[in-house]
Design a protein around this motif. Structure first.
Motif, PDB file in Angstrom:
ATOM      1  N   THR A 135       1.186  -1.080   0.080  1.00 23.15           N
ATOM      2  CA  THR A 135       0.181  -0.151  -0.214  1.00 23.15           C
ATOM      3  C   THR A 135       0.400   1.201   0.303  1.00 23.15           C
ATOM      4  N   ARG A 136      -0.013   2.317  -0.278  1.00 18.02           N
ATOM      5  CA  ARG A 136       0.486   3.713  -0.433  1.00 18.02           C
ATOM      6  C   ARG A 136       1.411   3.819   0.569  1.00 18.02           C
ATOM      7  N   ALA A 137       0.394   3.259   2.012  1.00 18.46           N
ATOM      8  CA  ALA A 137       1.013   4.136   3.423  1.00 18.46           C
ATOM      9  C   ALA A 137       1.509   3.417   4.125  1.00 18.46           C
ATOM     10  N   GLY A 138       2.450   1.871   3.300  1.00 16.42           N
ATOM     11  CA  GLY A 138       3.557   0.691   4.222  1.00 16.42           C
ATOM     12  C   GLY A 138       4.601   1.723   3.330  1.00 16.42           C
ATOM     13  N   LEU A 139       4.948   2.336   2.119  1.00 17.47           N
ATOM     14  CA  LEU A 139       5.739   2.790   1.713  1.00 17.47           C
ATOM     15  C   LEU A 139       6.194   3.298   1.522  1.00 17.47           C
ATOM     16  N   THR A 140       5.234   4.428   1.848  1.00 14.60           N
ATOM     17  CA  THR A 140       5.437   5.369   2.882  1.00 14.60           C
ATOM     18  C   THR A 140       6.307   5.249   4.167  1.00 14.60           C
ATOM     19  N   ARG A 141       5.503   4.504   5.011  1.00 10.06           N
ATOM     20  CA  ARG A 141       6.891   4.203   6.152  1.00 10.06           C
ATOM     21  C   ARG A 141       7.861   3.642   6.466  1.00 10.06           C
ATOM     22  N   ALA A 142       7.603   2.941   5.118  1.00 10.26           N
ATOM     23  CA  ALA A 142       9.153   2.489   4.868  1.00 10.26           C
ATOM     24  C   ALA A 142      10.317   3.760   4.304  1.00 10.26           C
ATOM     25  N   LEU A 143       9.768   4.422   3.871  1.00 12.13           N
ATOM     26  CA  LEU A 143      11.001   5.045   3.209  1.00 12.13           C
ATOM     27  C   LEU A 143      11.171   6.413   3.968  1.00 12.13           C
TER      28      LEU A 143
END
Length: 172
Positions: free
Chosen positions: A55-63
Motif C-alpha cells: 500500500t501507499r501507507a506501507g511505502l510511506t512508512r518504509a521510506l
C-alpha cells in the motif's frame, strides 16, 4: 503492465475488474477476489533482502524509516505474474554481490500482484508504467527521483551501478 515485450499482462488486466479491496487504502485483506477465485497473499520471502509492502501507507512508512535511519532506499515494483520480475528475483536479486549491496540500503518491494485501485493510483502518481521498475532514493529524498529509476529487466552490473549512484557501498 509488465514492460517485458512478450508479457501478456495487457490482455490480463481486462479481467481485473472483479478485484475487491477491503480497507480505506484499498489494501486487500489476506484474501482477495481475482477473477472469482480467492487467493491468499503469501508472507514475504524470508530469504529476500526486501521489505514487502502493498500500500501507499506501507511505502510511506518504509521510506520514512529509511530517511530517519539515514539510509538510501530502493523500491522494486514487483508482481508475481510478471515474468521478468520472477526471473530477476531468482537471478539478479539472488546474486551474493547484490544481496550484500542491498543490505546497505532500505530495500523495499512494492508488491503489485493484486493490482488494486490504490496500487494503480500510486503507480500513476510515481509515473511507474508497470513492473519491473526500480526507484532509487538518496537518504534525504522525500519524493521519487525520476533520474534514478530503472524500467524493465536488468542485470547485476546495472543494479550495482545504480546502487552506487545513490550512495550504497557496493564493495565486497
Amino acid at each position: 503492465m509488465c514492460v517485458h515485450p512478450g508479457c501478456s499482462f495487457s490482455s490480463w488486466t481486462s479481467n481485473t475488474h472483479q478485484l475487491r479491496a477491503s480497507g480505506p487504502d484499498e489494501q486487500p485483506n489476506e484474501k482477495s477476489q481475482l477473477g472469482g477465485l480467492a487467493s491468499t497473499v503469501p508472507p514475504a520471502d524470508k530469504s529476500s533482502s526486501f521489505e514487502r509492502v502493498t500500500t501507499r501507507a506501507g511505502l510511506t512508512r518504509a521510506l520514512a524509516a529509511a530517511r530517519q535511519a539515514g539510509r538510501p532506499a530502493v523500491v522494486d515494483f514487483h508482481a508475481d505474474w510478471c515474468v521478468d520480475c520472477t526471473r530477476m528475483k531468482h537471478t539478479v536479486f539472488a546474486d551474493p554481490k547484490v544481496r550484500r549491496a542491498l543490505s546497505r540500503v532500505a530495500a523495499i518491494e512494492f508488491d503489485v500482484t493484486a493490482y488494486n485501485t490504490g496500487q494503480q493510483r500510486l503507480m500513476q502518481r510515481l509515473e511507474v508504467f508497470g513492473p519491473p521498475t526500480l526507484l532509487f532514493y538518496t537518504e534525504s529524498a522525500t519524493n521519487d527521483m525520476p533520474d534514478r529509476r530503472l524500467v524493465g529487466a536488468i542485470d547485476t552490473d546495472t543494479l550495482l551501478h545504480a546502487l552506487r549512484r545513490i550512495g550504497a557501498n557496493t564493495a565486497s
